[in-house]
Design a protein around this motif. Structure first.
Motif, mmCIF file in Angstrom:
data_model
loop_
_atom_site.group_PDB
_atom_site.id
_atom_site.type_symbol
_atom_site.label_atom_id
_atom_site.label_comp_id
_atom_site.label_asym_id
_atom_site.label_seq_id
_atom_site.Cartn_x
_atom_site.Cartn_y
_atom_site.Cartn_z
ATOM 1 N N ASN A 159 -2.584 -45.186 -60.528
ATOM 2 C CA ASN A 159 -2.636 -46.620 -60.593
ATOM 3 C C ASN A 159 -3.898 -47.077 -61.527
ATOM 4 O O ASN A 159 -3.750 -47.688 -62.576
ATOM 5 N N GLU A 160 -4.965 -46.614 -61.381
ATOM 6 C CA GLU A 160 -6.031 -46.918 -61.831
ATOM 7 C C GLU A 160 -6.402 -46.507 -63.376
ATOM 8 O O GLU A 160 -6.926 -47.120 -64.173
ATOM 9 N N HIS A 202 1.701 -48.451 -46.103
ATOM 10 C CA HIS A 202 1.526 -48.135 -47.607
ATOM 11 C C HIS A 202 3.026 -48.053 -47.902
ATOM 12 O O HIS A 202 3.384 -47.668 -49.274
ATOM 13 N N THR A 243 -1.375 -41.224 -50.922
ATOM 14 C CA THR A 243 -1.985 -42.554 -51.064
ATOM 15 C C THR A 243 -3.210 -42.823 -52.080
ATOM 16 O O THR A 243 -3.470 -43.497 -52.751
ATOM 17 N N ARG A 244 -4.261 -41.940 -51.896
ATOM 18 C CA ARG A 244 -5.295 -41.591 -52.767
ATOM 19 C C ARG A 244 -4.822 -41.243 -54.005
ATOM 20 O O ARG A 244 -5.475 -41.510 -55.000
ATOM 21 N N GLN A 300 -3.268 -44.306 -55.955
ATOM 22 C CA GLN A 300 -4.531 -45.107 -56.183
ATOM 23 C C GLN A 300 -5.206 -44.879 -57.518
ATOM 24 O O GLN A 300 -5.289 -45.621 -58.392
ATOM 25 N N ALA A 301 -5.492 -43.457 -57.655
ATOM 26 C CA ALA A 301 -6.011 -42.731 -59.035
ATOM 27 C C ALA A 301 -5.013 -42.955 -60.045
ATOM 28 O O ALA A 301 -5.425 -43.249 -61.207
ATOM 29 N N THR A 318 3.580 -49.383 -51.856
ATOM 30 C CA THR A 318 2.838 -48.843 -52.785
ATOM 31 C C THR A 318 3.577 -48.743 -54.039
ATOM 32 O O THR A 318 4.730 -48.152 -53.957
#
Length: 254
Positions: A71-72, A3, A64-65, A68-69, A6
Protein backbone atom coordinates in the motif's frame (compact mmCIF):
# COMPACT_ATOMS: atom_id res chain seq x y z
CA UNK A 1 -6.56 -6.21 16.35
CA UNK A 2 -8.72 -7.03 13.33
CA UNK A 3 -7.22 -7.03 9.87
CA UNK A 4 -10.14 -8.43 7.94
CA UNK A 5 -10.84 -5.12 6.19
CA UNK A 6 -7.36 -4.36 4.91
CA UNK A 7 -7.65 -3.23 1.32
CA UNK A 8 -5.19 -2.40 -1.42
CA UNK A 9 -6.59 0.23 -3.74
CA UNK A 10 -6.53 -1.18 -7.26
CA UNK A 11 -6.91 1.01 -10.31
CA UNK A 12 -10.13 -0.61 -11.51
CA UNK A 13 -13.19 0.92 -13.02
CA UNK A 14 -16.50 0.51 -11.17
CA UNK A 15 -18.25 -2.67 -12.22
CA UNK A 16 -21.34 -0.84 -13.48
CA UNK A 17 -19.23 1.10 -16.01
CA UNK A 18 -17.85 -2.01 -17.68
CA UNK A 19 -19.33 -4.35 -20.26
CA UNK A 20 -20.34 -7.64 -18.66
CA UNK A 21 -17.45 -9.57 -20.15
CA UNK A 22 -14.97 -7.05 -18.74
CA UNK A 23 -16.51 -6.82 -15.27
CA UNK A 24 -14.03 -8.31 -12.75
CA UNK A 25 -16.93 -9.67 -10.71
CA UNK A 26 -18.12 -11.62 -13.73
CA UNK A 27 -14.66 -13.10 -14.31
CA UNK A 28 -14.29 -14.12 -10.67
CA UNK A 29 -17.76 -15.63 -10.54
CA UNK A 30 -17.20 -17.61 -13.73
CA UNK A 31 -13.85 -19.12 -12.77
CA UNK A 32 -13.87 -22.88 -12.25
CA UNK A 33 -13.84 -23.83 -8.58
CA UNK A 34 -10.88 -25.91 -7.40
CA UNK A 35 -11.80 -28.93 -5.29
CA UNK A 36 -9.52 -28.06 -2.39
CA UNK A 37 -9.37 -30.79 0.26
CA UNK A 38 -8.77 -29.41 3.76
CA UNK A 39 -7.25 -32.71 4.89
CA UNK A 40 -4.69 -32.63 2.07
CA UNK A 41 -3.85 -29.01 2.83
CA UNK A 42 -3.29 -29.88 6.47
CA UNK A 43 -1.15 -32.87 5.51
CA UNK A 44 1.02 -30.58 3.36
CA UNK A 45 1.24 -27.98 6.15
CA UNK A 46 -0.85 -25.31 4.44
CA UNK A 47 -1.84 -24.15 7.88
CA UNK A 48 -3.30 -20.79 6.84
CA UNK A 49 -6.25 -22.49 5.16
CA UNK A 50 -7.84 -23.74 8.40
CA UNK A 51 -5.90 -21.82 11.08
CA UNK A 52 -5.94 -24.98 13.20
CA UNK A 53 -2.18 -24.78 13.79
CA UNK A 54 -1.02 -21.94 16.06
CA UNK A 55 1.78 -21.10 13.62
CA UNK A 56 -0.80 -19.61 11.24
CA UNK A 57 -0.44 -16.37 13.22
CA UNK A 58 3.04 -15.92 11.74
CA UNK A 59 1.57 -15.90 8.24
CA UNK A 60 -1.15 -13.49 9.32
CA UNK A 61 1.57 -11.17 10.56
CA UNK A 62 3.53 -11.57 7.30
CA UNK A 63 0.35 -10.90 5.31
CA UNK A 64 -0.43 -7.68 7.12
CA UNK A 65 3.12 -6.33 7.02
CA UNK A 66 3.35 -7.13 3.32
CA UNK A 67 0.04 -5.40 2.58
CA UNK A 68 1.20 -2.32 4.45
CA UNK A 69 4.39 -2.21 2.37
CA UNK A 70 2.49 -2.71 -0.89
CA UNK A 71 0.00 0.00 0.00
CA UNK A 72 2.75 2.41 0.93
CA UNK A 73 4.46 2.06 -2.45
CA UNK A 74 1.45 1.36 -4.68
CA UNK A 75 2.72 -2.14 -5.47
CA UNK A 76 0.82 -5.37 -6.15
CA UNK A 77 3.26 -7.95 -7.57
CA UNK A 78 5.54 -10.00 -5.31
CA UNK A 79 7.95 -12.74 -6.34
CA UNK A 80 8.63 -15.38 -3.69
CA UNK A 81 11.96 -17.13 -4.09
CA UNK A 82 14.81 -18.74 -2.16
CA UNK A 83 18.55 -19.09 -2.70
CA UNK A 84 18.36 -22.85 -3.36
CA UNK A 85 15.82 -25.66 -3.38
CA UNK A 86 14.59 -27.10 -0.11
CA UNK A 87 13.97 -23.73 1.57
CA UNK A 88 10.17 -23.90 1.36
CA UNK A 89 9.31 -21.00 -0.93
CA UNK A 90 6.24 -22.83 -2.29
CA UNK A 91 5.14 -23.58 1.27
CA UNK A 92 5.42 -19.88 2.10
CA UNK A 93 3.68 -18.79 -1.12
CA UNK A 94 0.71 -21.08 -0.54
CA UNK A 95 0.29 -20.18 3.13
CA UNK A 96 0.58 -16.48 2.39
CA UNK A 97 -2.02 -16.77 -0.39
CA UNK A 98 -4.55 -18.47 1.89
CA UNK A 99 -3.86 -15.93 4.64
CA UNK A 100 -4.59 -13.16 2.15
CA UNK A 101 -7.75 -14.95 1.02
CA UNK A 102 -9.24 -14.51 4.49
CA UNK A 103 -9.33 -10.76 3.81
CA UNK A 104 -12.58 -10.62 1.87
CA UNK A 105 -11.77 -7.29 0.23
CA UNK A 106 -8.38 -8.38 -1.16
CA UNK A 107 -8.27 -10.24 -4.46
CA UNK A 108 -5.22 -12.47 -4.70
CA UNK A 109 -3.74 -14.47 -7.57
CA UNK A 110 -1.08 -17.14 -6.93
CA UNK A 111 0.94 -18.35 -9.93
CA UNK A 112 3.27 -21.35 -10.06
CA UNK A 113 6.23 -19.95 -11.99
CA UNK A 114 8.77 -22.55 -10.94
CA UNK A 115 8.46 -23.85 -14.47
CA UNK A 116 11.40 -26.25 -14.26
CA UNK A 117 9.88 -28.08 -11.28
CA UNK A 118 6.21 -27.10 -10.78
CA UNK A 119 4.79 -28.28 -7.48
CA UNK A 120 1.96 -26.04 -6.33
CA UNK A 121 -0.72 -28.35 -7.70
CA UNK A 122 0.63 -31.26 -5.64
CA UNK A 123 1.11 -29.06 -2.58
CA UNK A 124 -2.53 -27.99 -2.77
CA UNK A 125 -3.79 -31.47 -3.62
CA UNK A 126 -5.03 -30.36 -7.03
CA UNK A 127 -4.50 -31.49 -10.62
CA UNK A 128 -3.26 -28.95 -13.13
CA UNK A 129 -4.81 -29.40 -16.57
CA UNK A 130 -2.87 -26.94 -18.71
CA UNK A 131 0.64 -25.73 -19.29
CA UNK A 132 1.86 -22.45 -17.82
CA UNK A 133 4.05 -21.90 -20.87
CA UNK A 134 0.96 -21.92 -23.10
CA UNK A 135 -0.80 -19.44 -20.85
CA UNK A 136 2.19 -17.08 -20.64
CA UNK A 137 2.53 -17.27 -24.41
CA UNK A 138 -1.03 -16.05 -24.87
CA UNK A 139 -2.41 -19.36 -26.14
CA UNK A 140 -4.92 -19.80 -23.29
CA UNK A 141 -7.29 -17.11 -22.02
CA UNK A 142 -7.15 -16.40 -18.26
CA UNK A 143 -10.74 -17.48 -17.68
CA UNK A 144 -9.88 -20.87 -19.19
CA UNK A 145 -6.65 -21.31 -17.25
CA UNK A 146 -7.18 -20.10 -13.71
CA UNK A 147 -9.17 -21.86 -11.02
CA UNK A 148 -10.69 -20.43 -7.85
CA UNK A 149 -9.66 -21.81 -4.44
CA UNK A 150 -11.71 -19.20 -2.57
CA UNK A 151 -14.08 -16.43 -3.66
CA UNK A 152 -11.10 -14.03 -3.79
CA UNK A 153 -8.17 -16.43 -4.43
CA UNK A 154 -7.31 -17.52 -7.97
CA UNK A 155 -4.65 -20.10 -8.82
CA UNK A 156 -2.57 -20.46 -11.98
CA UNK A 157 -1.12 -23.98 -11.92
CA UNK A 158 1.21 -25.82 -14.27
CA UNK A 159 0.87 -29.41 -15.45
CA UNK A 160 4.40 -30.00 -16.78
CA UNK A 161 7.98 -28.73 -16.50
CA UNK A 162 9.59 -26.47 -19.07
CA UNK A 163 13.30 -26.27 -19.90
CA UNK A 164 13.18 -22.91 -21.65
CA UNK A 165 11.66 -20.95 -18.78
CA UNK A 166 14.44 -18.35 -18.64
CA UNK A 167 13.86 -17.44 -22.27
CA UNK A 168 10.07 -17.44 -21.83
CA UNK A 169 10.30 -15.04 -18.89
CA UNK A 170 12.11 -12.50 -21.05
CA UNK A 171 9.60 -12.33 -23.91
CA UNK A 172 7.40 -9.30 -24.51
CA UNK A 173 4.27 -11.48 -24.53
CA UNK A 174 4.56 -12.33 -20.85
CA UNK A 175 4.33 -8.65 -19.94
CA UNK A 176 1.07 -8.32 -21.86
CA UNK A 177 -0.34 -11.54 -20.40
CA UNK A 178 0.34 -10.46 -16.81
CA UNK A 179 -1.10 -7.00 -17.42
CA UNK A 180 -4.24 -8.60 -18.86
CA UNK A 181 -4.49 -10.90 -15.84
CA UNK A 182 -4.10 -8.08 -13.34
CA UNK A 183 -6.67 -5.91 -15.08
CA UNK A 184 -9.13 -8.69 -15.85
CA UNK A 185 -9.33 -9.89 -12.26
CA UNK A 186 -8.71 -6.46 -10.74
CA UNK A 187 -6.09 -8.22 -8.63
CA UNK A 188 -4.89 -6.50 -5.47
CA UNK A 189 -2.01 -8.91 -4.89
CA UNK A 190 -0.22 -11.17 -7.37
CA UNK A 191 2.11 -13.75 -5.81
CA UNK A 192 4.63 -15.49 -8.05
CA UNK A 193 6.05 -18.73 -6.68
CA UNK A 194 9.48 -18.66 -8.32
CA UNK A 195 12.34 -21.15 -8.69
CA UNK A 196 15.51 -20.73 -6.61
CA UNK A 197 17.34 -17.51 -7.42
CA UNK A 198 20.76 -19.15 -7.61
CA UNK A 199 19.75 -22.13 -9.73
CA UNK A 200 19.31 -20.50 -13.15
CA UNK A 201 18.64 -16.98 -14.43
CA UNK A 202 14.85 -17.50 -14.37
CA UNK A 203 14.19 -15.19 -11.42
CA UNK A 204 16.53 -12.49 -12.66
CA UNK A 205 14.88 -12.57 -16.07
CA UNK A 206 11.40 -12.31 -14.55
CA UNK A 207 12.16 -9.42 -12.16
CA UNK A 208 11.00 -6.66 -14.56
CA UNK A 209 7.48 -8.07 -14.13
CA UNK A 210 7.32 -7.69 -10.33
CA UNK A 211 7.41 -4.84 -7.84
CA UNK A 212 9.34 -6.54 -5.05
CA UNK A 213 10.77 -9.83 -3.82
CA UNK A 214 10.16 -11.91 -0.69
CA UNK A 215 13.21 -14.05 0.02
CA UNK A 216 12.80 -17.34 1.89
CA UNK A 217 15.78 -18.73 3.79
CA UNK A 218 15.65 -22.37 4.86
CA UNK A 219 16.69 -23.11 8.42
CA UNK A 220 19.63 -25.48 8.23
CA UNK A 221 19.60 -25.15 4.43
CA UNK A 222 20.53 -21.59 3.46
CA UNK A 223 23.92 -20.13 4.26
CA UNK A 224 24.79 -16.51 4.91
CA UNK A 225 26.93 -16.55 1.80
CA UNK A 226 23.99 -17.68 -0.34
CA UNK A 227 21.72 -14.98 1.07
CA UNK A 228 24.34 -12.31 0.46
CA UNK A 229 24.78 -13.53 -3.10
CA UNK A 230 21.04 -13.29 -3.79
CA UNK A 231 20.91 -9.81 -2.29
CA UNK A 232 23.79 -8.73 -4.53
CA UNK A 233 21.98 -10.12 -7.61
CA UNK A 234 18.80 -8.20 -6.75
CA UNK A 235 20.58 -5.03 -5.60
CA UNK A 236 19.55 -2.10 -7.76
CA UNK A 237 17.09 -4.27 -9.69
CA UNK A 238 14.15 -4.88 -7.34
CA UNK A 239 13.64 -4.22 -3.62
CA UNK A 240 13.55 -7.13 -1.18
CA UNK A 241 10.51 -6.86 1.09
CA UNK A 242 12.20 -9.06 3.65
CA UNK A 243 14.02 -12.30 4.35
CA UNK A 244 11.78 -14.92 5.93
CA UNK A 245 13.38 -17.74 7.89
CA UNK A 246 11.47 -20.94 7.25
CA UNK A 247 12.60 -23.64 9.66
CA UNK A 248 11.97 -26.82 7.70
CA UNK A 249 13.26 -29.37 10.21
CA UNK A 250 9.87 -30.80 11.13
CA UNK A 251 6.10 -30.45 10.79
CA UNK A 252 5.80 -28.30 13.93
CA UNK A 253 8.62 -25.91 13.10
CA UNK A 254 7.43 -22.99 10.93
Amino acid sequence: MKHEHTKIEADCEPADSLPALQDPEVFWNNLSVAAVDDAVLAQNHIISASRSHPAHAAFDMLRTRMLQALNEHGWSRVAVTAPTRGCGSSFVSANLAFALARLNSVRTVLLDLDLRAPSLDKTLGLTAHDTMADYLSGVIAPENFLVKAAPNLALALNDRPEDNSAELFQTEMITSVLEELEETLCADVMLFDMPPALEFDDVLGFLPNVDAVLLVAGGGVSTAEELEKVERIFSGVKPILGVLLNKAEGPTAY
